[in-house]
Write a protein that holds these residues in place. Structure first.
Motif, PDB file in Angstrom:
ATOM      1  N   VAL A  85      -0.968  -6.994 -10.933  1.00  0.00           N
ATOM      2  CA  VAL A  85      -0.576  -5.755 -10.686  1.00  0.00           C
ATOM      3  C   VAL A  85      -1.782  -4.866  -9.864  1.00  0.00           C
ATOM      4  CG1 VAL A  85       0.312  -3.450 -11.615  1.00  0.00           C
ATOM      5  CG2 VAL A  85       1.008  -5.365 -12.459  1.00  0.00           C
ATOM      6  N   GLU A  86      -2.764  -5.075 -10.172  1.00  0.00           N
ATOM      7  CA  GLU A  86      -3.888  -4.482  -9.576  1.00  0.00           C
ATOM      8  C   GLU A  86      -4.099  -5.012  -8.158  1.00  0.00           C
ATOM      9  OE1 GLU A  86      -8.869  -3.543 -10.277  1.00  0.00           O
ATOM     10  OE2 GLU A  86      -7.295  -4.355 -12.005  1.00  0.00           O
ATOM     11  N   ARG A  87      -4.338  -6.071  -7.986  1.00  0.00           N
ATOM     12  CA  ARG A  87      -4.347  -6.781  -6.716  1.00  0.00           C
ATOM     13  C   ARG A  87      -3.372  -6.509  -5.780  1.00  0.00           C
ATOM     14  NH1 ARG A  87      -8.115 -10.730  -5.246  1.00  0.00           N
ATOM     15  NH2 ARG A  87      -9.671 -11.543  -6.805  1.00  0.00           N
ATOM     16  N   LEU A  88      -2.167  -6.463  -6.144  1.00  0.00           N
ATOM     17  CA  LEU A  88      -0.870  -6.207  -5.525  1.00  0.00           C
ATOM     18  C   LEU A  88      -0.963  -4.765  -5.231  1.00  0.00           C
ATOM     19  CD1 LEU A  88       1.604  -7.961  -4.544  1.00  0.00           C
ATOM     20  CD2 LEU A  88       2.836  -6.899  -6.579  1.00  0.00           C
ATOM     21  N   ALA A  89      -1.342  -3.767  -5.822  1.00  0.00           N
ATOM     22  CA  ALA A  89      -1.455  -2.569  -5.318  1.00  0.00           C
ATOM     23  C   ALA A  89      -2.492  -2.107  -4.206  1.00  0.00           C
ATOM     24  CB  ALA A  89      -1.790  -1.667  -6.685  1.00  0.00           C
ATOM     25  N   GLN A  90      -3.645  -3.168  -4.336  1.00  0.00           N
ATOM     26  CA  GLN A  90      -4.615  -2.860  -3.291  1.00  0.00           C
ATOM     27  C   GLN A  90      -4.024  -3.474  -2.078  1.00  0.00           C
ATOM     28  OE1 GLN A  90      -7.856  -5.379  -4.847  1.00  0.00           O
ATOM     29  NE2 GLN A  90      -8.331  -3.661  -6.269  1.00  0.00           N
ATOM     30  N   VAL A  91      -3.172  -4.527  -1.961  1.00  0.00           N
ATOM     31  CA  VAL A  91      -2.685  -5.111  -0.783  1.00  0.00           C
ATOM     32  C   VAL A  91      -1.682  -4.173  -0.117  1.00  0.00           C
ATOM     33  CG1 VAL A  91      -1.581  -6.904   0.347  1.00  0.00           C
ATOM     34  CG2 VAL A  91      -3.258  -7.481  -1.344  1.00  0.00           C
ATOM     35  N   GLU A  92      -0.727  -3.541  -1.110  1.00  0.00           N
ATOM     36  CA  GLU A  92       0.212  -2.549  -0.798  1.00  0.00           C
ATOM     37  C   GLU A  92      -0.467  -1.359  -0.017  1.00  0.00           C
ATOM     38  OE1 GLU A  92       3.616   0.613  -2.780  1.00  0.00           O
ATOM     39  OE2 GLU A  92       2.341  -0.911  -4.044  1.00  0.00           O
ATOM     40  N   ASN A  93      -1.684  -0.923  -0.447  1.00  0.00           N
ATOM     41  CA  ASN A  93      -2.383   0.203   0.192  1.00  0.00           C
ATOM     42  C   ASN A  93      -2.888  -0.240   1.686  1.00  0.00           C
ATOM     43  OD1 ASN A  93      -2.196   1.931  -1.841  1.00  0.00           O
ATOM     44  ND2 ASN A  93      -3.890   1.349  -2.884  1.00  0.00           N
ATOM     45  N   GLU A  94      -3.283  -1.502   1.585  1.00  0.00           N
ATOM     46  CA  GLU A  94      -3.624  -2.126   2.969  1.00  0.00           C
ATOM     47  C   GLU A  94      -2.670  -2.142   3.956  1.00  0.00           C
ATOM     48  OE1 GLU A  94      -7.042  -5.296   2.874  1.00  0.00           O
ATOM     49  OE2 GLU A  94      -5.747  -5.458   0.882  1.00  0.00           O
ATOM     50  N   VAL A  95      -1.605  -2.468   3.329  1.00  0.00           N
ATOM     51  CA  VAL A  95      -0.326  -2.655   4.547  1.00  0.00           C
ATOM     52  C   VAL A  95       0.345  -1.151   4.783  1.00  0.00           C
ATOM     53  CG1 VAL A  95       2.057  -3.151   4.330  1.00  0.00           C
ATOM     54  CG2 VAL A  95       0.399  -4.676   3.421  1.00  0.00           C
ATOM     55  N   ARG A  96       0.077  -0.358   3.932  1.00  0.00           N
ATOM     56  CA  ARG A  96       0.478   0.874   3.973  1.00  0.00           C
ATOM     57  C   ARG A  96      -0.212   1.777   5.074  1.00  0.00           C
ATOM     58  NH1 ARG A  96       1.612   2.677  -0.698  1.00  0.00           N
ATOM     59  NH2 ARG A  96       3.880   2.456  -0.614  1.00  0.00           N
ATOM     60  N   ASP A  97      -1.478   1.198   5.163  1.00  0.00           N
ATOM     61  CA  ASP A  97      -2.332   1.909   6.168  1.00  0.00           C
ATOM     62  C   ASP A  97      -2.331   1.305   7.329  1.00  0.00           C
ATOM     63  OD1 ASP A  97      -3.853   3.345   3.981  1.00  0.00           O
ATOM     64  OD2 ASP A  97      -5.622   1.822   3.748  1.00  0.00           O
ATOM     65  N   LEU A  98      -1.519   0.282   7.503  1.00  0.00           N
ATOM     66  CA  LEU A  98      -1.441  -0.260   8.944  1.00  0.00           C
ATOM     67  C   LEU A  98       0.080   0.441   9.606  1.00  0.00           C
ATOM     68  CD1 LEU A  98      -2.270  -3.917   8.256  1.00  0.00           C
ATOM     69  CD2 LEU A  98      -3.580  -2.502   9.672  1.00  0.00           C
ATOM     70  N   GLY A  99       0.344   1.167   8.612  1.00  0.00           N
ATOM     71  CA  GLY A  99       1.606   2.131   9.129  1.00  0.00           C
ATOM     72  C   GLY A  99       2.920   1.544   8.728  1.00  0.00           C
ATOM     73  N   ALA A 100       2.985   0.309   8.039  1.00  0.00           N
ATOM     74  CA  ALA A 100       4.237  -0.237   7.677  1.00  0.00           C
ATOM     75  C   ALA A 100       4.741   0.086   6.453  1.00  0.00           C
ATOM     76  CB  ALA A 100       3.982  -1.776   7.451  1.00  0.00           C
ATOM     77  N   GLU A 101       6.136  -0.097   6.168  1.00  0.00           N
ATOM     78  CA  GLU A 101       6.720   0.251   5.132  1.00  0.00           C
ATOM     79  C   GLU A 101       6.644  -0.940   4.026  1.00  0.00           C
ATOM     80  OE1 GLU A 101      10.661   2.211   5.010  1.00  0.00           O
ATOM     81  OE2 GLU A 101      11.025   1.663   7.308  1.00  0.00           O
ATOM     82  N   VAL A 102       6.453  -0.590   2.805  1.00  0.00           N
ATOM     83  CA  VAL A 102       6.076  -1.707   1.892  1.00  0.00           C
ATOM     84  C   VAL A 102       6.517  -1.302   0.583  1.00  0.00           C
ATOM     85  CG1 VAL A 102       3.698  -0.629   1.483  1.00  0.00           C
ATOM     86  CG2 VAL A 102       4.182  -3.081   1.018  1.00  0.00           C
ATOM     87  N   LEU A 103       7.000  -2.312  -0.371  1.00  0.00           N
ATOM     88  CA  LEU A 103       7.558  -2.347  -1.579  1.00  0.00           C
ATOM     89  C   LEU A 103       6.681  -3.439  -2.255  1.00  0.00           C
ATOM     90  CD1 LEU A 103       9.355  -1.591  -3.917  1.00  0.00           C
ATOM     91  CD2 LEU A 103      10.905  -3.259  -3.168  1.00  0.00           C
ATOM     92  N   SER A 104       5.867  -2.901  -3.372  1.00  0.00           N
ATOM     93  CA  SER A 104       5.584  -4.185  -4.111  1.00  0.00           C
ATOM     94  C   SER A 104       6.214  -4.410  -5.429  1.00  0.00           C
ATOM     95  CB  SER A 104       4.090  -3.913  -4.346  1.00  0.00           C
ATOM     96  OG  SER A 104       3.786  -2.832  -5.103  1.00  0.00           O
ATOM     97  N   VAL A 105       6.362  -5.408  -5.831  1.00  0.00           N
ATOM     98  CA  VAL A 105       7.057  -5.960  -6.961  1.00  0.00           C
ATOM     99  C   VAL A 105       6.187  -7.081  -7.885  1.00  0.00           C
ATOM    100  CG1 VAL A 105       9.381  -6.662  -8.102  1.00  0.00           C
ATOM    101  CG2 VAL A 105       9.319  -5.558  -5.821  1.00  0.00           C
ATOM    102  N   PRO A 106       5.661  -6.608  -8.959  1.00  0.00           N
ATOM    103  CA  PRO A 106       4.938  -7.655  -9.620  1.00  0.00           C
ATOM    104  C   PRO A 106       5.966  -8.752 -10.109  1.00  0.00           C
ATOM    105  CG  PRO A 106       4.096  -5.309 -10.151  1.00  0.00           C
ATOM    106  CD  PRO A 106       5.486  -5.204  -9.340  1.00  0.00           C
TER     107      PRO A 106
END
Length: 287
Positions: free
Chosen positions: A41-62
């Motif tokens: 969950v923690e690592r996934l949240a970090q990648v979600e933030n990285e994706v969002r910082d690139l301007g992309a829509e993102v959904l993370s699902v553990p």
């Protein structure tokens, strides 16, 4: 940004680190919308933030891909949020090092099958009805050079990667009339934490001085393969020599594999250009 992937929905399993993370970021830079799945969950949240910082829509699902319920929830969440799936990247998996006679070998095979093959099959089967209704889509299955040629001390992993290759080849033919493409990616040793628990002396002999690919190398190849409609990608290209030798004769394949244990030979073939796997992992512990 390339308009080819603008607003396409890309689902990546094993997205919290290594190749999965790099693939997610690569597609995000192309304007895709991302669905990220992984156990952490923690690592996934970090990648979600990285994706969002690139301007992309993102959904993370553990997600644990070995759980049927979790896989069903993942695919349903992707469709509920984005309406479909355009690219499925089956990347989740594990790897174990050890000889066939080791006490843990059978257990290693079972664990790797569960995480790297049956999880892939489950996610794919859950997504296929959606792709068929769309009449389009691409399924990317992450295999390995080991999916075409096994090395000593990596038998459990090679067994499963050969199965991934077979699954990909069979599936590609079964869904071709539905507008669905299937591509198998076969990278050589890559700088991820897949083998970080293995001591350097325990590694398959050709790996001990081999310079690994970067996760970004593999991610770029995945994006290019989907764009170009490729069916199979081997990285680096020089690894095709090994696979060609193996196709001609197992004796030739074994001779090439043995030759790769000699550093000057590996260097001449472009497979040993700098830091080894363990040197890379030590200098980049967050891979």
């Amino acid at each position: 940004m390339n308009a080819f992937f603008a607003n396409k929905v890309v689902l990546v399993t094993g997205a919290s680190r290594g190749i999965g993370r790099a693939v997610a970021l690569a597609f995000a830079r192309e304007g895709a919308r991302l669905v990220l799945a992984a156990r952490s969950v923690e690592r996934l949240a970090q990648v979600e933030n990285e994706v969002r910082d690139l301007g992309a829509e993102v959904l993370s699902v553990p997600t644990d891909v070995t759980s049927h319920d979790a896989v069903a929830a993942l695919v349903d969440a992707a469709v509920d949020r984005f309406g479909g799936i355009d690219v499925l990247v089956n990347n989740a998996g594990i790897g174990k090092v050890g000889g066939v006679e080791s006490a843990a070998f059978e257990k290693d095979v079972h664990q790797t099958l569960q995480a790297s093959l049956f999880g892939m099959i489950d996610v794919t089967r859950r997504a296929l009805p959606i792709l068929r209704r769309q009449g389009s889509g691409t399924i990317v299955n992450m295999s390995s050079v080991m999916g075409r040629k096994a090395f000593a001390r990596f038998g459990s992993y090679a067994i499963v990667m050969h199965a991934v290759s077979a699954f990909s080849d069979s599936l590609r033919q079964e869904v071709s009339d539905a507008g669905i493409r299937v591509v198998a990616i076969h990278p050589a040793l890559t700088a991820t934490d897949l083998l970080k628990e293995a001591a350097e002396a325990e590694m398959p002999p050709p790996f001990r001085h081999m310079t690994p690919l970067s996760s970004d190398d593999v991610a770029r190849a995945v994006v290019a393969a989907v764009r170009r409609g490729r069916r199979r990608v081997v990285l680096p290209r020089t690894a095709n020599m090994l696979l060609l030798g193996e196709a001609l004769s197992p004796r030739i394949g074994d001779l090439i594999a043995t030759a790769l244990t000699v550093r000057p030979v590996a260097r001449a073939l472009g497979m040993s250009r700098g830091k080894t796997y363990h040197e890379t992992i030590v200098s980049h512990p967050g891979l």
